[in-house]
Motif scaffolding. Structure first.
Motif: not given
Length: 322
Positions: A42, A58-59, A61-64, A66, A82, A85, A88
């Motif tokens: 992170e 994938a988490s 990038w979950s908050a946008g 990553g 995955d 991504i 994004q």
């Protein structure tokens, strides 16, 4: 300074990162040596991975916010990320193109070794025979070479084969005539490609390629055909191929199997017209040490001016990627 997380063990870093590349990393980035602990990724804008790195959740990038770049100092990234991504804007790089050169050398070496009947001469000499009258090798020069798949490993082999003046025949539904001409090859049907004196497989493991070379194809091959598989075991009917090898009709070099590791019968292990190796075609000292530098060069270009570079993973090619 851009933050880069190295998501690999110290042992893997020593394997795939030269001293010069490590110095470049330290000069250009704020480096976090996170090991396999993905929780430490992170806040990193770039993630550097290799064999042994667990799949990236994938988490991340979950908050946008990553990582913007994933650079894989190894081959396929399909088990690592995955593809969602890509949506994004994440840029992914893979060192598969550098590994391809090592694989190309393996394929060339296997072709020459089997063509000159070296395993058979070796076995005969160890058994006390000198120049067996029934053995005589053939040359690779001027022969027809059938290549299944125009992947990066195939392109490396094509480059290495150029001095031999071979008739290079490629079967790949995605290879158009313009690209074929640029490679210096001609396209053909699967059957025509398999009719060559040498056949080398370079296809990814996707549903369309599983069982691509069937028992029927193998039985139709001319006696003495040399088959090299450094791609994926399921691409060829392994049982049927080994039957042809044991019978003495075909020669084969297998670096991949289905399953791995394989359970091979004694008759197969004793066949002098068979070369087997444990999935090491792309495994060389120089090749491994170059992997991080290979992707890093393209990452720096991407960050500096948005240039993709040869290690860039094209999202559009994901369905047919290795």
């Amino acid at each position: 300074m851009t933050r880069l997380a190295v998501a690999m063990s110290p042992e893997r870093v020593a394997d795939v990162c030269s001293a010069e590349t490590r110095q470049l990393l330290e000069e250009r980035f704020e480096v976090v040596w996170s090991g396999a602990d993905v929780s430490r990724l992170e806040g990193a804008e770039v993630v550097l991975t290799s064999w042994g790195t667990p799949p990236l959740p994938a988490s991340l990038w979950s908050a946008g916010n990553g990582p913007k770049v994933v650079a894989h100092a190894a081959g396929s990234v399909k088990r690592l990320i995955d593809p969602v991504i890509f949506n994004q804007g994440v840029a992914v790089f893979s060192a598969g193109g550098r590994i391809a050169w090592s694989v190309g050398e393996y394929c060339l070496a296997s072709m020459l070794t089997l063509a000159r009947r070296l395993p058979q001469f070796d076995q005969a000499l160890r058994g006390g025979a000198w120049k067996p009258s029934h053995l005589r090798g053939i040359e690779l020069a001027g022969q027809s070479v059938g290549i299944l798949g125009a992947s990066s490993t195939a392109r490396a082999l094509i480059t290495l084969l150029k001095p031999f003046g071979c008739d290079l025949v490629v079967y790949d539904p995605y290879l158009d005539d313009d690209r074929a001409r640029a490679l210096g090859v001609r396209t053909a049907s699967l059957e025509e490609t398999l009719a060559c004196a040498f056949v080398s497989l370079h296809v990814p493991d996707v549903p369309e390629t599983r069982g691509l070379v069937s028992r029927k194809h193998l039985e139709a091959m001319a006696e003495g055909t040399i088959v090299v598989n450094s791609s994926r075991g399921p691409a060829i009917d392994q049982e049927a191929l080994l039957e042809q090898v044991v019978a003495g009709r075909l020669f084969a070099a297998l670096d991949v199997f289905d399953p791995e590791p394989p359970a091979l019968a004694d008759a197969v292990l004793a066949a002098p017209n068979l070369l087997i190796s444990p999935h090491i075609a792309g495994d060389t000292v120089q090749g491994h040490l170059a992997l991080t530098g290979y992707v890093l060069a393209d990452v720096l270009k991407w960050l500096d001016n948005g240039t993709c570079g040869p290690s860039y993973v094209d999202p559009a090619a994901w369905p047919i990627a290795a």
